[in-house]
Design a protein around this motif. Structure first.
Motif, PDB file in Angstrom:
ATOM      1  N   THR A 110       0.830  -1.196   0.000  1.00  0.00           N
ATOM      2  CA  THR A 110       0.000   0.000   0.000  1.00  0.00           C
ATOM      3  C   THR A 110       0.875   1.260   0.000  1.00  0.00           C
ATOM      4  O   THR A 110       1.844   1.344   0.745  1.00  0.00           O
ATOM      5  N   VAL A 111       0.505   2.180  -0.885  1.00  0.00           N
ATOM      6  CA  VAL A 111       1.145   3.504  -0.893  1.00  0.00           C
ATOM      7  C   VAL A 111       0.056   4.447  -0.410  1.00  0.00           C
ATOM      8  O   VAL A 111      -1.000   4.541  -1.037  1.00  0.00           O
ATOM      9  N   GLU A 112       0.268   5.116   0.731  1.00  0.00           N
ATOM     10  CA  GLU A 112      -0.822   5.945   1.222  1.00  0.00           C
ATOM     11  C   GLU A 112      -0.358   7.299   1.711  1.00  0.00           C
ATOM     12  O   GLU A 112       0.774   7.473   2.156  1.00  0.00           O
ATOM     13  N   GLY A 113      -1.249   8.274   1.546  1.00  0.00           N
ATOM     14  CA  GLY A 113      -0.906   9.612   2.006  1.00  0.00           C
ATOM     15  C   GLY A 113      -1.971  10.589   1.583  1.00  0.00           C
ATOM     16  O   GLY A 113      -2.545  10.469   0.497  1.00  0.00           O
ATOM     17  N   ARG A 114      -2.242  11.561   2.443  1.00  0.00           N
ATOM     18  CA  ARG A 114      -3.297  12.512   2.117  1.00  0.00           C
ATOM     19  C   ARG A 114      -2.900  13.438   0.970  1.00  0.00           C
ATOM     20  O   ARG A 114      -3.723  13.968   0.264  1.00  0.00           O
ATOM     21  N   GLY A 115      -1.598  13.582   0.789  1.00  0.00           N
ATOM     22  CA  GLY A 115      -1.142  14.461  -0.282  1.00  0.00           C
ATOM     23  C   GLY A 115      -1.232  13.854  -1.673  1.00  0.00           C
ATOM     24  O   GLY A 115      -0.862  14.484  -2.660  1.00  0.00           O
ATOM     25  N   MET A 116      -1.759  12.650  -1.772  1.00  0.00           N
ATOM     26  CA  MET A 116      -1.846  12.005  -3.083  1.00  0.00           C
ATOM     27  C   MET A 116      -3.102  12.400  -3.831  1.00  0.00           C
ATOM     28  O   MET A 116      -3.203  12.217  -5.045  1.00  0.00           O
ATOM     29  N   MET A 117      -4.074  12.919  -3.099  1.00  0.00           N
ATOM     30  CA  MET A 117      -5.371  13.178  -3.699  1.00  0.00           C
ATOM     31  C   MET A 117      -5.249  14.155  -4.853  1.00  0.00           C
ATOM     32  O   MET A 117      -4.673  15.231  -4.705  1.00  0.00           O
ATOM     33  N   GLU A 137      11.551   5.808  -5.480  1.00  0.00           N
ATOM     34  CA  GLU A 137      10.754   6.594  -6.422  1.00  0.00           C
ATOM     35  C   GLU A 137      10.122   7.802  -5.727  1.00  0.00           C
ATOM     36  O   GLU A 137      10.046   8.893  -6.278  1.00  0.00           O
ATOM     37  N   PHE A 138       9.648   7.577  -4.501  1.00  0.00           N
ATOM     38  CA  PHE A 138       8.882   8.634  -3.826  1.00  0.00           C
ATOM     39  C   PHE A 138       9.668   9.313  -2.705  1.00  0.00           C
ATOM     40  O   PHE A 138       9.067   9.809  -1.746  1.00  0.00           O
ATOM     41  N   THR A 139      10.975   9.348  -2.818  1.00  0.00           N
ATOM     42  CA  THR A 139      11.786   9.955  -1.758  1.00  0.00           C
ATOM     43  C   THR A 139      11.291  11.365  -1.426  1.00  0.00           C
ATOM     44  O   THR A 139      11.049  11.696  -0.249  1.00  0.00           O
ATOM     45  N   ALA A 140      11.079  12.156  -2.475  1.00  0.00           N
ATOM     46  CA  ALA A 140      10.693  13.555  -2.237  1.00  0.00           C
ATOM     47  C   ALA A 140       9.317  13.627  -1.583  1.00  0.00           C
ATOM     48  O   ALA A 140       9.107  14.369  -0.615  1.00  0.00           O
ATOM     49  N   GLU A 141       8.362  12.843  -2.085  1.00  0.00           N
ATOM     50  CA  GLU A 141       7.002  12.863  -1.535  1.00  0.00           C
ATOM     51  C   GLU A 141       6.978  12.394  -0.086  1.00  0.00           C
ATOM     52  O   GLU A 141       6.198  12.905   0.725  1.00  0.00           O
ATOM     53  N   LEU A 142       7.845  11.409   0.216  1.00  0.00           N
ATOM     54  CA  LEU A 142       7.886  10.917   1.597  1.00  0.00           C
ATOM     55  C   LEU A 142       8.426  12.019   2.515  1.00  0.00           C
ATOM     56  O   LEU A 142       7.937  12.223   3.617  1.00  0.00           O
ATOM     57  N   GLN A 143       9.439  12.732   2.016  1.00  0.00           N
ATOM     58  CA  GLN A 143      10.015  13.822   2.825  1.00  0.00           C
ATOM     59  C   GLN A 143       8.995  14.925   3.054  1.00  0.00           C
ATOM     60  O   GLN A 143       8.870  15.448   4.160  1.00  0.00           O
ATOM     61  N   ARG A 144       8.266  15.245   1.991  1.00  0.00           N
ATOM     62  CA  ARG A 144       7.256  16.305   2.122  1.00  0.00           C
ATOM     63  C   ARG A 144       6.008  15.841   2.850  1.00  0.00           C
ATOM     64  O   ARG A 144       5.084  16.623   3.051  1.00  0.00           O
ATOM     65  N   LYS A 145       5.931  14.541   3.149  1.00  0.00           N
ATOM     66  CA  LYS A 145       4.766  13.940   3.793  1.00  0.00           C
ATOM     67  C   LYS A 145       3.522  13.965   2.897  1.00  0.00           C
ATOM     68  O   LYS A 145       2.397  13.908   3.391  1.00  0.00           O
TER      69      LYS A 145
END
Ligand code: ASP
Ligand code: MG
Length: 470
Positions: A330-337, A388-396
């Motif tokens: 699962t890849v999850e995060g509110r910022g994905m919407m 792949e999602f290093t930046a997105e993970l950092q930005r939460k």
């Protein structure tokens, strides 16, 4: 009224099995007239000849000569024993022994070459792994002759023209049709039964190729198309396609009629009855494909046709299968919407690791994507996604990437489910009564199947409870 029949490894796996196969061929020829037989390499546990050939080739590559010699011995033993148990010394026994011996010597010579060169090309692998079929058809054809049936062993290298994509070659249809008709039709006209090697073909320049593991089923379908056969039969060791895996569900029964579509869903979900490529030539030419049991030939088996009766009510569900040893990532995060490209990047990262995805689910809130992949690939997939999602993970924007394992996908198949309301409800209630948790759900818009992800430990119970609804 040509009938093409394929016999798998167990049907030619011993002298006794070959006797029985010969009887089946005799009675089918009496009923049908022209019959073309496609045979696999001998394959009775524990000796599967194709596996042995490949094992020898890879041992040679690893410089392990002792294993090569052992494999050659095992090949000799399996084939000679069968020949001795089958063919009379005053008839063709010596001849067929000599022919088989030539193949085994050629195998040993190729292994030595691989050992010396330290190189094993896909092309060499095909030449080596093709020999199992080349040996088995010679034995079967000789026995048929001895039993009074005119038969001739034929290498599909003479019929099946393929591209040079070794190990997974694709047929060149026009050439294959022309060569197959030219070579087989005269035999059929004379009442001779061609006994053709499954699994193999040759390039336009005559280099041996193979169609991929389990490819003999596909060979039968290809010849069926080339000869405009009335039907293609796959003889195996089960009574056709079952409603469930009998090891999980003792009450599983054979399904009389299935559509190509339904089987496609089943095959994808691990009902390992047919090589997946087998169906296309049959669908496109409207040739019924029948699965029958060598050990229970009176049983009608399963026939696969273009349009099967869909069934209604619970009858709309025809089979339930499970694929185990998976993980749900699962890849999850509110910022994905609403952010485009997350799904593409997720699956791009997975694909770069050569991992295939078996099921995908994303809810409309777009806050998570989950997918099932083989459990063994979990760590590499997680690592690829984190990169792949290093930046997105950092930005939460992405909170977490995680895996649940082991899980299983349980799939219910049946074309009649399309437009039949209440099927999903019935499935969920059956599992609810067991307090069995459903982790994820997917249904394609074909509505030909519904898939559920459950905890690995719940697989058998889930399959059994759903099977009770069928
Ligand atoms: N002998 C080949 C294999 O084991 C092809 C087949 O059996 O269908 O893969
Ligand atoms: Mg098979």
């Amino acid at each position: 009224m040509t009938l093409v029949m394929k016999f798998g490894g167990t049907s030619v796996g011993s002298a006794a099995a070959i006797r029985q196969t010969a009887e089946l061929i005799r009675s089918c020829q009496a009923d049908w007239g022209p019959v073309v037989v496609v045979a696999s390499a001998m394959g009775t546990q524990p000796v599967k000849v194709t596996d042995l050939l490949l094992q020898g080739a890879y041992a040679a590559l690893a410089g392990d000569e002792a294993t090569c010699l052992r494999v050659a011995d095992a090949l000799r033993q399996a084939h000679y024993e069968t020949i001795d148990g089958l063919l009379a010394p005053e008839k063709e026994r010596q001849q067929i022994l000599a022919e088989n011996q030539q193949f085994i010597e050629r195998f040993a010579a190729l292994c030595r070459a691989v050992l010396v060169l330290g190189e094993l090309t896909p092309r060499a692998l095909d030449t080596i792994s093709a020999m199992g079929e080349q040996m088995s058809v010679r034995i079967l054809a000789a026995y048929l002759r001895e039993a009074g049936l005119p038969a001739g062993a034929i290498d599909a290298t003479e019929l099946l023209v393929t591209d040079d994509n070794f190990q997974s070659a694709a047929p060149l249809w026009a050439e294959t049709t022309a060569q197959t008709q030219a070579r087989l039709q005269p035999l059929l006209d004379q009442g001779i039964i061609p006994i053709v090697t499954g699994f193999i073909g040759a390039t336009q320049t005559g280099v041996t190729t193979t169609l991929g593991r389990g490819g003999s089923d596909f060979s039968a379908a290809i010849l069926g198309q080339a000869l405009a056969a009335q039907e293609v039969w796959i003889w195996t060791d089960v009574d056709g396609v079952m409603t469930a895996d009998p090891r999980l569900v003792p009450a599983a029964r054979s399904i009389p009629v299935l559509s190509f579509r339904e089987v496609a869903e089943l095959a994808y979900y691990g009902a390992r009855v047919l090589h997946p490529k087998t169906m296309r030539p049959c669908v496109e030419n409207d040739i019924p494909l029948r699965i029958k049991n060598t050990f229970n030939p009176q049983h009608p088996g399963t026939v696969i046709v273009r349009e099967a009766p869909a069934g209604n009510g619970s009858g709309a569900m025809k089979a339930v299968t499970a694929i185990k040893e998976l993980s749900l990532i699962t890849v999850e995060g509110r910022g994905m919407m609403g952010v485009p490209g997350i799904a593409a990047r997720t699956f791009g990262a997975v694909a770069r690791g050569q991992v295939s995805v078996l099921l995908i689910s994303q809810a409309s809130s777009e806050q998570s994507i989950c997918f099932a992949a083989p459990a063994g690939a979990t760590d590499s997939v997680l690592a690829a996604l984190e990169q792949e999602f290093t930046a997105e993970l950092q930005r939460k924007d992405i909170d977490r990437i995680w895996a649940l394992r082991p899980v299983a996908i349980v799939t219910v198949v049946g074309a009649g489910m399309r437009g039949t309301p209440g099927i999903a409800g019935r499935i969920f209630s059956a599992l609810g009564r067991e307090a069995l948790n459903i982790i994820a759900i997917a249904q394609g818009s074909s509505e030909c199947s519904v898939s559920l992800v459950v905890d690995g430990a719940d697989t058998a119970t889930a399959v059994q409870r759903i099977h009770e609804l069928l």
